[in-house]
Design an enzyme around this catalytic site. Structure first.
Site, short mmCIF file in Angstrom:
data_model
loop_
_atom_site.label_atom_id
_atom_site.label_comp_id
_atom_site.label_asym_id
_atom_site.label_seq_id
_atom_site.Cartn_x
_atom_site.Cartn_y
_atom_site.Cartn_z
N LYS A 114 39.39 40.60 19.64
CA LYS A 114 38.88 39.23 19.63
C LYS A 114 38.32 38.84 18.28
CE LYS A 114 38.02 38.14 24.45
NZ LYS A 114 37.05 37.72 25.46
N LYS A 198 49.31 40.54 26.69
CA LYS A 198 48.86 40.19 28.06
C LYS A 198 48.78 38.68 28.22
CE LYS A 198 43.93 40.16 27.79
NZ LYS A 198 42.61 40.51 28.10
N LYS A 201 44.23 33.30 28.46
CA LYS A 201 43.76 31.92 28.40
C LYS A 201 43.90 31.35 27.00
CE LYS A 201 39.96 32.65 31.62
NZ LYS A 201 38.55 32.99 31.74
P1 AMP Z 1 38.40 36.71 31.94
O1 AMP Z 1 39.19 35.48 32.12
O2 AMP Z 1 38.63 37.39 30.64
O3 AMP Z 1 36.94 36.51 32.27
O4 AMP Z 1 38.95 37.72 33.04
C1 AMP Z 1 38.64 37.62 34.40
C2 AMP Z 1 39.33 38.72 35.18
O5 AMP Z 1 40.75 38.58 35.09
C3 AMP Z 1 39.02 40.14 34.64
O6 AMP Z 1 38.86 41.02 35.74
C4 AMP Z 1 40.24 40.50 33.85
O7 AMP Z 1 40.47 41.88 33.81
C5 AMP Z 1 41.34 39.79 34.65
N1 AMP Z 1 42.49 39.46 33.79
C6 AMP Z 1 42.51 38.62 32.72
N2 AMP Z 1 43.73 38.56 32.18
C7 AMP Z 1 44.53 39.38 32.93
C8 AMP Z 1 45.92 39.74 32.88
N3 AMP Z 1 46.74 39.24 31.96
N4 AMP Z 1 46.39 40.60 33.80
C9 AMP Z 1 45.56 41.11 34.76
N5 AMP Z 1 44.25 40.82 34.86
C10 AMP Z 1 43.73 39.96 33.96
#
Ligand code: AMP
Ligand code: TRP
Length: 333
Positions: A114, A198, A201
């Protein structure tokens, strides 16, 4: 023993299929088991480790809560709240940051990704982000933490911090060492445009992800344009080696259909990607659209969402406030 489940999602907009399949879908399954006490947090303090627009942040907090509810989390059973409403999170984070060695944080790969090349300009908050995450989890004596694969390292750090605190202050078992709940399969959903990245967002290309707010037409279009390779679909998993885009689409299909990859390969083995894409777009639309519609309905009712979040915060405060009190006593305040 009943399980205490804790997880968090950042309110940074564009919640996508990776968030859903990697995390939120599992939250719903855990919520449905009456043995579990579930706590789901909109981690807005984590969100501000990178710059946020003030007005969008507020909307995104509500939208994340709406997504939890629209996906099937029952607020009469589970606690939903936003982190900044419960003081204990920041307070616990400070105390834990005084125990955690810098060497442990220096190993965190997400910070490196990041912060990018210009580490000097990244916020200190981004660097100590995993300690705030440890505080979130440890304040609730969480036994299990459902997350996507990308959070594995942060959970290992949480476990190490809990153990170090207990040892340093000679208070065995005071901070509970949590277990990660990471699905063995399909826990890392990849970009539709590049199977080595991956789904995220923050990817500048909207075509790289299916947002949970996409219309049916957008879903069909994005799946149609998803990157594939030029070989037919195999009927054995081993033949998917070095074919990340094929693996990803077949994984998404299996995960959303709640079936094994083997079953999906049985269905599509020998066919070309067009067949898979048509069916994948259809099943995604069928599963995602009801959630999308419900998110839209809920986000129009700000009062309702604010009430859910405030009620949740007051329940969370009771648990976390008590733990902070005990923590302070142990430290010597
Ligand atoms: P975040 O949006 O970074 O707060 O992520 C929220 C949840 O979504 C966390 O448990 C992440 O591990 C999961 N997550 C985010 N991106 C992915 C992805 N591409 N594949 C699987 N899980 C994801
Ligand atoms: N760091 C997690 C992510 O980006 C979000 C998060 C914050 C979290 N606190 C948490 C996840 C506590 C699980 C438990 O995905």
């Amino acid at each position: 023993m009943s399980k205490i489940i804790f997880s968090g999602v950042q309110p940074t907009g564009n919640l996508h299929l990776g968030n859903y399949l990697g995390a939120i879908k599992n939250f719903v399954e855990l919520n449905d088991d009456n043995e579990n006490q579930c706590i789901f947090c909109v981690v807005d303090l984590h969100a501000i480790t990178v710059k946020q627009d003030k007005h969008e942040l507020k909307n995104n907090i509500r939208e994340t809560a709406a997504t939890f509810i629209a996906s099937g989390i029952d607020t009469s059973k589970s606690i939903i709240f936003n982190q900044s409403e419960v003081h204990a999170h920041a307070e616990g984070s400070w105390m834990l940051s005084c125990m955690a060695p810098m060497g442990w944080l220096n190993r965190m790969t997400q910070f490196k990704e990041k912060a990018g090349k210009d580490k000097e300009k990244a916020s200190v908050g981004l660097y100590i982000y995993p300690i705030l995450m440890a505080s979130d989890i440890l304040l609730y004596d969480a036994t299990h933490v459902p997350v996507g694969e990308d959070q594995k390292q942060h959970l290992e750090l949480t476990r190490d911090i809990a153990q170090k605190f207990n040892k340093d202050f000679n208070c065995e078992d005071f901070l509970k060492v949590p277990e990660p709940l990471i699905k063995k399969k399909f826990s890392r959903i990849m970009s539709l445009k590049d199977g080595s990245k991956k789904m995220s967002k923050s990817d500048p290309s909207d075509l790289s992800r299916i947002n949970l707010t996409d219309s049916k037409d957008e879903i069909v279009n994005k799946i149609k344009k998803a990157k594939t390779d030029s070989y037919p679909i195999p009927n054995e998993e081993i033949k998917l080696k070095d074919r990340p885009e094929a693996q990803n689409l077949l994984g998404i299909y299996s995960s959303i259909s709640n079936q094994t990859l083997d079953k999906t390969l049985n269905e599509f083995g020998g066919k070309n990607f067009l067949d898979l894409k048509v069916q994948l777009a259809e099943i995604l639309s069928n599963k995602i659209s009801p959630i999308t519609n419900e998110i839209k309905k809920l986000t129009n009712d700000k009062k309702y969402l604010d009430k859910i979040l405030l009620d949740g915060a007051s329940k969370a405060e009771e648990i976390a406030g008590q733990k902070i009190k005990e923590m302070k006593k142990i430290i010597g305040f």
